[in-house]
Design an enzyme around this catalytic site. Structure first.
Site, PDB file in Angstrom:
ATOM      1  N   GLU A 147      -1.054   1.222  -6.769  1.00 47.25           N
ATOM      2  CA  GLU A 147       0.169   0.684  -6.489  1.00 47.25           C
ATOM      3  C   GLU A 147       1.267   2.076  -7.094  1.00 47.25           C
ATOM      4  O   GLU A 147       1.497   2.234  -7.990  1.00 47.25           O
ATOM      5  CB  GLU A 147       0.242  -1.505  -7.409  1.00 47.25           C
ATOM      6  CG  GLU A 147      -0.938  -1.432  -6.843  1.00 47.25           C
ATOM      7  CD  GLU A 147      -0.410  -2.907  -7.839  1.00 47.25           C
ATOM      8  OE1 GLU A 147      -0.046  -4.002  -6.879  1.00 47.25           O
ATOM      9  OE2 GLU A 147       0.350  -3.252  -9.036  1.00 47.25           O
TER      10      GLU A 147
ATOM     11  N   ASN B 115      -0.292 -11.389  -5.750  1.00 48.82           N
ATOM     12  CA  ASN B 115      -0.119 -11.426  -7.811  1.00 48.82           C
ATOM     13  C   ASN B 115       1.391 -12.602  -7.625  1.00 48.82           C
ATOM     14  O   ASN B 115       2.190 -11.553  -7.998  1.00 48.82           O
ATOM     15  CB  ASN B 115       0.372  -9.848  -7.905  1.00 48.82           C
ATOM     16  CG  ASN B 115       0.918  -9.906  -9.474  1.00 48.82           C
ATOM     17  OD1 ASN B 115       0.961 -10.825 -10.444  1.00 48.82           O
ATOM     18  ND2 ASN B 115       0.998  -8.838  -9.822  1.00 48.82           N
ATOM     19  N   TRP B 116       1.078 -12.762  -8.699  1.00 45.38           N
ATOM     20  CA  TRP B 116       2.381 -14.638  -8.507  1.00 45.38           C
ATOM     21  C   TRP B 116       3.065 -14.187  -9.976  1.00 45.38           C
ATOM     22  O   TRP B 116       4.378 -14.412  -9.769  1.00 45.38           O
ATOM     23  CB  TRP B 116       1.851 -15.499  -8.845  1.00 45.38           C
ATOM     24  CG  TRP B 116       1.647 -16.548  -7.845  1.00 45.38           C
ATOM     25  CD1 TRP B 116       1.923 -15.922  -5.992  1.00 45.38           C
ATOM     26  CD2 TRP B 116       1.133 -17.402  -6.978  1.00 45.38           C
ATOM     27  NE1 TRP B 116       1.291 -16.334  -5.567  1.00 45.38           N
ATOM     28  CE2 TRP B 116       0.670 -18.178  -5.970  1.00 45.38           C
ATOM     29  CE3 TRP B 116       1.006 -18.979  -8.286  1.00 45.38           C
ATOM     30  CZ2 TRP B 116      -0.072 -19.167  -5.026  1.00 45.38           C
ATOM     31  CZ3 TRP B 116       0.080 -19.642  -7.390  1.00 45.38           C
ATOM     32  CH2 TRP B 116      -0.167 -20.720  -6.273  1.00 45.38           C
ATOM     33  N   LYS B 117       2.597 -12.620 -10.275  1.00 45.70           N
ATOM     34  CA  LYS B 117       3.511 -12.651 -12.103  1.00 45.70           C
ATOM     35  C   LYS B 117       4.026 -13.493 -12.612  1.00 45.70           C
ATOM     36  O   LYS B 117       3.340 -14.587 -12.628  1.00 45.70           O
ATOM     37  CB  LYS B 117       4.613 -11.806 -11.655  1.00 45.70           C
ATOM     38  CG  LYS B 117       4.314 -10.738 -10.241  1.00 45.70           C
ATOM     39  CD  LYS B 117       5.508  -9.506 -10.167  1.00 45.70           C
ATOM     40  CE  LYS B 117       4.440  -9.152  -8.712  1.00 45.70           C
ATOM     41  NZ  LYS B 117       5.698  -7.722  -9.133  1.00 45.70           N
TER      42      LYS B 117
ATOM     43  N   GLY C 193       2.683  -8.934  -3.926  1.00 45.96           N
ATOM     44  CA  GLY C 193       3.552  -9.768  -5.019  1.00 45.96           C
ATOM     45  C   GLY C 193       4.650 -10.646  -4.542  1.00 45.96           C
ATOM     46  O   GLY C 193       4.059 -11.589  -3.892  1.00 45.96           O
ATOM     47  N   GLY C 194       5.523 -10.423  -4.073  1.00 48.27           N
ATOM     48  CA  GLY C 194       6.978 -11.195  -3.709  1.00 48.27           C
ATOM     49  C   GLY C 194       6.569 -11.970  -2.797  1.00 48.27           C
ATOM     50  O   GLY C 194       6.852 -13.123  -2.456  1.00 48.27           O
TER      51      GLY C 194
ATOM     52  N   GLY D  89       8.103  -3.875  -6.384  1.00 51.62           N
ATOM     53  CA  GLY D  89       9.480  -5.263  -5.709  1.00 51.62           C
ATOM     54  C   GLY D  89      10.769  -4.700  -5.476  1.00 51.62           C
ATOM     55  O   GLY D  89      11.518  -4.944  -6.103  1.00 51.62           O
TER      56      GLY D  89
HETATM   57  C1  PEP Z   1       2.352  -5.925  -7.092  1.00 48.84           C
HETATM   58  O1  PEP Z   1       3.015  -7.299  -8.091  1.00 48.84           O
HETATM   59  O2  PEP Z   1       1.220  -5.571  -7.260  1.00 48.84           O
HETATM   60  C2  PEP Z   1       3.144  -5.731  -6.206  1.00 48.84           C
HETATM   61  C3  PEP Z   1       2.893  -5.492  -4.986  1.00 48.84           C
HETATM   62  O3  PEP Z   1       4.707  -6.197  -6.242  1.00 48.84           O
HETATM   63  P1  PEP Z   1       5.395  -6.138  -4.474  1.00 48.84           P
HETATM   64  O4  PEP Z   1       4.678  -6.910  -3.313  1.00 48.84           O
HETATM   65  O5  PEP Z   1       6.901  -7.696  -5.425  1.00 48.84           O
HETATM   66  O6  PEP Z   1       6.529  -5.035  -4.694  1.00 48.84           O
END
Ligand code: PEP
Length: 259
Positions: free
Chosen positions: A169, A11-13, A236-237, A175
């Site tokens: 999640e 998930n590149w957001k 995500g990150g 994040g």
């Molecule tokens: C996400 O955006 O779904 C996520 C889990 O972010 P991160 O891995 O940065 O916590």
């Protein structure tokens, strides 16, 4: 031993321009010569979906979107329908991410509408559920997740639930660099599977893939991804670095393919 194919979603957001996205794809393909039995999808920002989709069509990687609107077309400035996502090659769509709930007023009702729209347009929903820190501390984790599941899966046919991907999640882990322990993740994942078994049926519960998301990195991925009810990760990150992302993929257990 389960036969659910492990699934890792990036998930590149709101990160990466089109050239950044294409550069990432080249680097990932170079780093990861074979994906093994792991299914991989990338969810770039809307602006990179088309170009990345064209490139990904030549690879084993799938294309995912980060959101979908429930109407098919019309006067909805700023929204994107499932048909448009399908048109640029998306197979999956993330729905109900906690950042959408937190910053953009997403509710269980709108999540449910988006899920139905995704299914109508033949996209597979990656439905996010999870509790905040105050909810966990008040021992309300399961109450919250059960409510999100009930609303998200309301009036969905069993044949569609089977194709669903659910992402657990914990909001406090997204994040933040704070990860759920593998035991905390497995506990919630197995409760979700039990719920599916009671409210859908056993066969459906066995097929649905339940991903964990929340500060997954190469250094903690193996511990989490090898839990029996964890079928992959929503990253995500750490998905913004192709080498780190490839190392996370390498941590997914190889299971026999059936999805
Ligand atoms: C996400 O955006 O779904 C996520 C889990 O972010 P991160 O891995 O940065 O916590």
């Amino acid at each position: 031993m389960t036969n659910r194919t492990p699934f890792i979603v990036a998930n590149w957001k709101m990160n990466f321009t089109v050239p950044d996205a294409l550069k990432f794809e080249t680097a990932l393909t170079h780093e990861l010569k074979a994906t093994g039995e792991v299914e991989i999808a990338i969810a770039p920002p809307f602006t990179a979906l088309y170009s990345l989709g064209v490139t990904l069509a030549e690879t084993p990687y799938k294309l995912a979107a980060q959101n979908v609107f429930w109407e098919e077309s019309g006067a909805y400035t700023g929204e994107i329908s499932g048909a448009f996502l399908k048109d640029v090659g998306c197979e999956y769509v993330i729905i109900g991410h906690s950042e959408r709930r937190q910053y953009f007023g997403e509710t269980d009702e709108t999540v449910s509408k988006r899920i139905r729209a995704a299914l109508r347009d033949e996209l597979v929903p990656v439905m996010c559920v999870g509790e905040t820190l105050p909810e966990r501390e008040a021992n309300k984790t399961w109450t919250i997740i059960e409510r999100q599941l009930k609303m998200g899966l309301a009036s969905i046919f069993l044949k569609d639930v089977e194709r669903f991907v659910i992402a657990y999640e914990p909001v406090w882990a997204i994040g933040t660099g704070r990860t759920a322990s593998s035991a905390q993740a497995e506990e919630v994942h197995s409760m979700i599977r039990d719920w599916l078994s009671k409210n859908c049926d056993g066969a459906t519960a066995e097929r649905v893939r339940i991903l964990y998301g929340g500060s997954v990195k190469a250094k903690n991925a193996r511990e989490i991804l090898t839990q029996p009810n964890v079928d992959g990760g929503l990253v995500g990150g750490a998905s913004l670095d192709p080498i780190e992302f490839a190392n996370i993929i390498r941590c997914a257990p190889q299971r026999s393919q059936s999805n």
